[in-house]
Motif scaffolding. Structure first.
Motif, PDB file in Angstrom:
ATOM      1  N   VAL A  40      -0.951   0.136 -14.782  1.00  0.00           N
ATOM      2  CA  VAL A  40      -0.037   1.300 -14.573  1.00  0.00           C
ATOM      3  C   VAL A  40      -0.503   2.390 -15.474  1.00  0.00           C
ATOM      4  O   VAL A  40      -0.343   3.395 -15.083  1.00  0.00           O
ATOM      5  CB  VAL A  40       1.143   0.674 -15.011  1.00  0.00           C
ATOM      6  N   ASN A  41      -0.804   2.163 -16.639  1.00  0.00           N
ATOM      7  CA  ASN A  41      -1.212   3.372 -17.610  1.00  0.00           C
ATOM      8  C   ASN A  41      -2.330   4.172 -17.119  1.00  0.00           C
ATOM      9  O   ASN A  41      -2.546   5.183 -16.885  1.00  0.00           O
ATOM     10  CB  ASN A  41      -1.419   2.633 -18.849  1.00  0.00           C
ATOM     11  N   TYR A  42      -3.422   3.130 -16.391  1.00  0.00           N
ATOM     12  CA  TYR A  42      -4.527   3.676 -15.836  1.00  0.00           C
ATOM     13  C   TYR A  42      -4.479   4.513 -14.755  1.00  0.00           C
ATOM     14  O   TYR A  42      -4.739   5.643 -14.684  1.00  0.00           O
ATOM     15  CB  TYR A  42      -5.542   2.547 -15.548  1.00  0.00           C
ATOM     16  N   TYR A  43      -3.748   3.931 -13.825  1.00  0.00           N
ATOM     17  CA  TYR A  43      -3.422   4.851 -12.506  1.00  0.00           C
ATOM     18  C   TYR A  43      -2.154   5.911 -12.724  1.00  0.00           C
ATOM     19  O   TYR A  43      -2.765   6.903 -12.135  1.00  0.00           O
ATOM     20  CB  TYR A  43      -2.993   3.864 -11.365  1.00  0.00           C
ATOM     21  N   MET A  44      -1.602   5.898 -13.620  1.00  0.00           N
ATOM     22  CA  MET A  44      -0.263   6.914 -13.666  1.00  0.00           C
ATOM     23  C   MET A  44      -1.227   7.931 -14.396  1.00  0.00           C
ATOM     24  O   MET A  44      -1.137   9.317 -14.124  1.00  0.00           O
ATOM     25  CB  MET A  44       0.612   6.458 -14.675  1.00  0.00           C
ATOM     26  N   GLY A  45      -2.047   7.809 -15.345  1.00  0.00           N
ATOM     27  CA  GLY A  45      -2.901   8.674 -16.115  1.00  0.00           C
ATOM     28  C   GLY A  45      -3.766   9.500 -15.145  1.00  0.00           C
ATOM     29  O   GLY A  45      -3.933  10.697 -15.262  1.00  0.00           O
ATOM     30  N   SER A  93       4.284  -3.197  -7.204  1.00  0.00           N
ATOM     31  CA  SER A  93       3.102  -3.651  -6.364  1.00  0.00           C
ATOM     32  C   SER A  93       2.047  -4.601  -7.389  1.00  0.00           C
ATOM     33  O   SER A  93       1.759  -5.524  -6.971  1.00  0.00           O
ATOM     34  CB  SER A  93       2.593  -2.593  -5.733  1.00  0.00           C
ATOM     35  N   LEU A  94       1.861  -3.939  -8.362  1.00  0.00           N
ATOM     36  CA  LEU A  94       0.753  -4.826  -9.401  1.00  0.00           C
ATOM     37  C   LEU A  94       1.577  -6.104  -9.853  1.00  0.00           C
ATOM     38  O   LEU A  94       0.718  -6.996 -10.107  1.00  0.00           O
ATOM     39  CB  LEU A  94       0.462  -3.747 -10.510  1.00  0.00           C
ATOM     40  N   LYS A  95       2.860  -6.037 -10.165  1.00  0.00           N
ATOM     41  CA  LYS A  95       3.513  -7.288 -10.323  1.00  0.00           C
ATOM     42  C   LYS A  95       3.277  -8.348  -9.699  1.00  0.00           C
ATOM     43  O   LYS A  95       2.808  -9.634  -9.917  1.00  0.00           O
ATOM     44  CB  LYS A  95       4.837  -6.921 -10.687  1.00  0.00           C
ATOM     45  N   ALA A  96       3.521  -8.131  -8.452  1.00  0.00           N
ATOM     46  CA  ALA A  96       3.631  -9.171  -7.321  1.00  0.00           C
ATOM     47  C   ALA A  96       2.000  -9.354  -7.062  1.00  0.00           C
ATOM     48  O   ALA A  96       1.543 -10.560  -6.740  1.00  0.00           O
ATOM     49  CB  ALA A  96       4.293  -8.573  -5.973  1.00  0.00           C
ATOM     50  N   THR A 106       0.614  -1.226   0.107  1.00  0.00           N
ATOM     51  CA  THR A 106      -0.076   0.123  -0.227  1.00  0.00           C
ATOM     52  C   THR A 106       0.713   1.337  -0.189  1.00  0.00           C
ATOM     53  O   THR A 106       0.440   2.478   0.336  1.00  0.00           O
ATOM     54  CB  THR A 106      -0.853  -0.097   1.064  1.00  0.00           C
ATOM     55  N   ASP A 107       2.202   1.223  -0.550  1.00  0.00           N
ATOM     56  CA  ASP A 107       3.173   2.326  -0.502  1.00  0.00           C
ATOM     57  C   ASP A 107       2.283   3.570  -1.281  1.00  0.00           C
ATOM     58  O   ASP A 107       2.452   4.887  -0.924  1.00  0.00           O
ATOM     59  CB  ASP A 107       4.484   1.945  -1.117  1.00  0.00           C
ATOM     60  N   MET A 113       5.995   7.683  -8.218  1.00  0.00           N
ATOM     61  CA  MET A 113       5.578   6.479  -7.843  1.00  0.00           C
ATOM     62  C   MET A 113       5.234   5.551  -8.857  1.00  0.00           C
ATOM     63  O   MET A 113       4.765   4.575  -8.492  1.00  0.00           O
ATOM     64  CB  MET A 113       4.170   6.896  -6.879  1.00  0.00           C
ATOM     65  N   LYS A 114       5.735   5.641 -10.020  1.00  0.00           N
ATOM     66  CA  LYS A 114       5.364   4.754 -11.147  1.00  0.00           C
ATOM     67  C   LYS A 114       6.238   3.416 -10.737  1.00  0.00           C
ATOM     68  O   LYS A 114       5.491   2.381 -10.739  1.00  0.00           O
ATOM     69  CB  LYS A 114       5.629   5.362 -12.342  1.00  0.00           C
ATOM     70  N   GLY A 115       7.229   3.456 -10.440  1.00  0.00           N
ATOM     71  CA  GLY A 115       8.001   2.199  -9.929  1.00  0.00           C
ATOM     72  C   GLY A 115       7.602   1.446  -8.669  1.00  0.00           C
ATOM     73  O   GLY A 115       7.218   0.264  -8.970  1.00  0.00           O
TER      74      GLY A 115
END
Length: 347
Positions: free
Chosen positions: A255-260, A129-132, A55-56, A122-124
């Motif tokens: 990632v694209n959705y949340y970063m957007g 987080s999503l990968k795991a 939850t970082d 916070m993209k990295g």
């Protein structure tokens, strides 16, 4: 050295106070907007909590909600100060309040800037987080009878259909795990036995994907199984034909959705940050211009206002000195008896 000194005739002070009052209420609305944006981002992140390993990333919406609430209070008091600014009898009552007010306001304004930076940086952390999280979600896809994982299949299927994605990195991730529950396998079948025996872990692996990976816009009926076997389907070439399933991985899609979303929110909060900074700068000019009028009968004289009475370094140390003084007893108490003796001899 005085920073940004300006002359303020009476009419200019009146216009500054009136404009600042309006600006402070605009900033109050902007603070409420910041809080709302933080709540929106928090809600969107919690919706996909089952595919996030940590939850970082929640530090961004949490910070936005804190600075949004703080902005409401900061700008409310700014509007009250503006109302008393042109009354030489009422304005002095704010004198002792303004110094801590500016310190708190600057702190939360800087915190707002940090939230903007984090929304881009916070993209990295989001990607890892999503990968795991997606890896675990796909692994537990078949555990519909296991308490705590009963809705994992439903969540993954809805995720893949909503974001038009398949797997973690791509659809091949489904080839590496057993996503069909043993409850729905016929262990008397030779094919099932052979597949289980051919795997060192005793898992039933197939080159197929769940139905939620199927692309409904494809003109061809969905091919879910034997995706890499050209001879299993008529007029089908695994290497060259565009598959009728989603080719994009869900990690990339999320990632694209949340970063957007965070970049859009960051751009909006940046404009709010500039508005908040304008309020603090204008209020500082108004404060210093009115201090020269306090206690005088003629309040319509021309005065001087400035941003900082001293240099930036001296001003920062002036605000830090009370904090260091407050912390100094704790620092002194940590001295050893020898250090006390040395200090006594030195005096």
């Amino acid at each position: 050295m005085v920073v940004m000194k300006m002359k303020f005739p009476f009419q200019k002070r009146v216009k500054l106070a009136q404009g600042l009052w309006l600006l402070s209420w605009c900033a109050t609305v902007a603070g409420a907007t910041t809080f709302t944006l933080g709540c929106l981002l928090k809600t969107e992140l919690r919706r996909r909590a089952e595919v996030m390993a940590n939850t970082d990333i929640h530090i961004v919406p949490n910070t936005l909600m804190i600075v949004g609430l703080a902005s409401l209070g900061i700008n409310y008091f700014a509007s009250k100060i503006c109302q008393d600014a042109l009354d030489a009898g009422r304005f002095p009552r704010w004198k002792n309040f303004l110094k801590p007010y500016f310190a708190v306001s600057c702190f939360f304004t800087v915190l707002m800037l940090l939230a903007i930076i984090m929304s881009y940086a916070m993209k990295g952390s989001l990607e890892s987080s999503l990968k795991a999280g997606l890896r675990n979600g796909i692994r537990f896809y078949k555990d519909t009878d296991t308490p705590g994982r009963c809705f994992q299949k439903q969540n993954i299927d809805r995720l893949q259909m909503e974001f038009q994605c398949c797997g973690n990195n791509d659809f091949r991730d489904w080839f590496e795990i057993q996503w069909i529950s043993n409850r729905y396998l016929d262990f008397s079948s030779t094919e099932v036995k052979n597949r289980i025996k051919s795997n060192v872990d005793g898992r039933y692996l197939v080159d197929g994907v769940p139905f939620s990976c199927c692309n409904p816009s494809s003109p061809r009926p969905c091919i879910q199984y034997r995706l890499t076997n050209n001879s299993a389907h008529y007029n089908y070439d695994y290497q060259t034909e565009e598959l009728n399933i989603y080719l994009r991985g869900c990690r990339e899609a999320l990632v694209n959705y949340y970063m957007g979303l965070m970049n859009t929110i960051g751009a909006g909060v940046l404009s709010i940050f500039l508005l908040q900074g304008s309020v603090l700068v204008s209020l500082r000019f108004l404060q210093t211009a009115m201090e020269a009028v306090a206690g005088k009968e003629n309040t319509e004289i021309e005065t001087e206002g400035y941003l900082l009475e001293k240099g930036v370094k001296e001003t920062v140390m002036e605000y830090l000195d009370p904090v260091l003084t407050f912390l100094s007893p704790g620092i002194v108490s940590t001295r050893t008896p020898a250090s006390h003796a040395n200090a006594k001899r030195a005096t």
